[in-house]
Scaffold this motif. Structure first.
Motif, PDB file in Angstrom:
ATOM      1  N   VAL A  95       0.841  -1.206   0.000  1.00 27.89           N
ATOM      2  CA  VAL A  95       0.000   0.000   0.000  1.00 27.89           C
ATOM      3  C   VAL A  95       0.870   1.247   0.000  1.00 27.89           C
ATOM      4  CG1 VAL A  95      -1.685   1.318   1.339  1.00 27.89           C
ATOM      5  CG2 VAL A  95      -1.993  -1.145   1.015  1.00 27.89           C
ATOM      6  N   PHE A  96       1.922   1.248   0.804  1.00 26.47           N
ATOM      7  CA  PHE A  96       2.832   2.395   0.825  1.00 26.47           C
ATOM      8  C   PHE A  96       3.423   2.641  -0.561  1.00 26.47           C
ATOM      9  CE2 PHE A  96       6.959   4.384   1.183  1.00 26.47           C
ATOM     10  CZ  PHE A  96       6.655   5.513   1.930  1.00 26.47           C
ATOM     11  N   GLN A 107       5.513   9.049   7.324  1.00 25.03           N
ATOM     12  CA  GLN A 107       6.387   7.992   7.838  1.00 25.03           C
ATOM     13  C   GLN A 107       6.370   6.800   6.898  1.00 25.03           C
ATOM     14  OE1 GLN A 107       5.347   6.218  11.774  1.00 25.03           O
ATOM     15  NE2 GLN A 107       5.577   4.345  10.569  1.00 25.03           N
ATOM     16  N   GLU A 108       7.530   6.321   6.540  1.00 24.54           N
ATOM     17  CA  GLU A 108       7.643   5.106   5.736  1.00 24.54           C
ATOM     18  C   GLU A 108       7.282   3.902   6.608  1.00 24.54           C
ATOM     19  OE1 GLU A 108      11.454   4.889   3.864  1.00 24.54           O
ATOM     20  OE2 GLU A 108      11.168   6.798   2.811  1.00 24.54           O
ATOM     21  N   ASP A 118       3.524  -0.079  10.479  1.00 22.92           N
ATOM     22  CA  ASP A 118       2.633   0.924   9.910  1.00 22.92           C
ATOM     23  C   ASP A 118       3.410   1.989   9.153  1.00 22.92           C
ATOM     24  OD1 ASP A 118       3.692   2.569  11.902  1.00 22.92           O
ATOM     25  OD2 ASP A 118       1.774   3.002  12.835  1.00 22.92           O
ATOM     26  N   CYS A 119       2.652   2.824   8.454  1.00 17.95           N
ATOM     27  CA  CYS A 119       3.185   3.988   7.763  1.00 17.95           C
ATOM     28  C   CYS A 119       2.169   5.110   7.964  1.00 17.95           C
ATOM     29  CB  CYS A 119       3.407   3.706   6.276  1.00 17.95           C
ATOM     30  SG  CYS A 119       1.912   3.337   5.333  1.00 17.95           S
ATOM     31  N   LEU A 128      -3.857  13.281   9.720  1.00 17.63           N
ATOM     32  CA  LEU A 128      -2.905  12.179   9.725  1.00 17.63           C
ATOM     33  C   LEU A 128      -3.652  10.883   9.438  1.00 17.63           C
ATOM     34  CD1 LEU A 128       0.027  11.288  10.264  1.00 17.63           C
ATOM     35  CD2 LEU A 128      -0.674  10.883  12.636  1.00 17.63           C
ATOM     36  N   VAL A 129      -3.201  10.152   8.430  1.00 20.56           N
ATOM     37  CA  VAL A 129      -3.786   8.859   8.069  1.00 20.56           C
ATOM     38  C   VAL A 129      -2.711   7.811   8.283  1.00 20.56           C
ATOM     39  CG1 VAL A 129      -4.840   7.483   6.227  1.00 20.56           C
ATOM     40  CG2 VAL A 129      -5.305   9.950   6.367  1.00 20.56           C
ATOM     41  N   ARG A 130      -2.838   7.067   9.384  1.00 19.14           N
ATOM     42  CA  ARG A 130      -1.903   5.979   9.677  1.00 19.14           C
ATOM     43  C   ARG A 130      -2.492   4.712   9.077  1.00 19.14           C
ATOM     44  NH1 ARG A 130       2.082   7.694  12.507  1.00 19.14           N
ATOM     45  NH2 ARG A 130       3.023   5.629  12.641  1.00 19.14           N
ATOM     46  N   ILE A 131      -1.627   3.902   8.487  1.00 21.05           N
ATOM     47  CA  ILE A 131      -2.064   2.649   7.883  1.00 21.05           C
ATOM     48  C   ILE A 131      -1.255   1.533   8.532  1.00 21.05           C
ATOM     49  CG2 ILE A 131      -2.349   1.331   5.768  1.00 21.05           C
ATOM     50  CD1 ILE A 131      -2.489   4.020   4.274  1.00 21.05           C
TER      51      ILE A 131
END
Length: 134
Positions: A95-96, A107-108, A118-119, A128-131
């Motif tokens: 996804v990144f 953030q990578e 996570d990224c 901020l969208v953390r995945i």
């Protein structure tokens, strides 16, 4: 009790940019789009999961918000400290790779000390969208 999360709120500063991010980039479906101009309330969510939605809304639409509060919200959105959300995927690295050239990277992919990989990105409003990887 049988409690679930149905809808979460995220502010938007530009509805078209938000649609481009959540619908076109992340692949969410649009469930509702009401209002006009910058005063639009847009509900999006993952396809096939109608029980979970994100409401993208103008942050200053509430008539009870003072001018000072409007300025504070605008400042926090500009810094990316007003809204955030955590999404989950099966492969965070994949996804990144798909998103990194099309969204602001915060953030990578990283293995966190609390047990997740996570990224993070910012959406067009600065949220901020953390995945996280499931």
């Amino acid at each position: 009790m049988d409690i679930t999360i149905h809808t979460v709120f995220l502010p938007h500063s530009d509805p078209e940019e938000s649609l481009a991010f959540y619908r076109d980039l992340l692949g969410f479906e649009v469930r509702n789009d009401v209002g006009s101009g910058r005063m639009r309330w847009i509900t999006v969510g993952p396809p096939g999961r109608p029980e979970t939605s994100i409401l993208l809304a103008p942050p200053d639409a509430d008539p009870g918000i003072t001018e000072a509060e409007r300025r504070t919200i605008a400042e926090m959105m500009a810094k990316g400290t007003y809204g955030w959300i955590v999404l989950a995927v099966s492969d965070v690295d994949r996804v990144f790779d798909a998103l990194q050239s099309r969204a602001e990277v915060v953030q990578e992919p990283t293995d966190q000390p609390y047990g997740v990989r996570d990224c993070a990105f910012r959406d067009p409003a600065g949220n901020l969208v953390r995945i996280q990887q499931r």
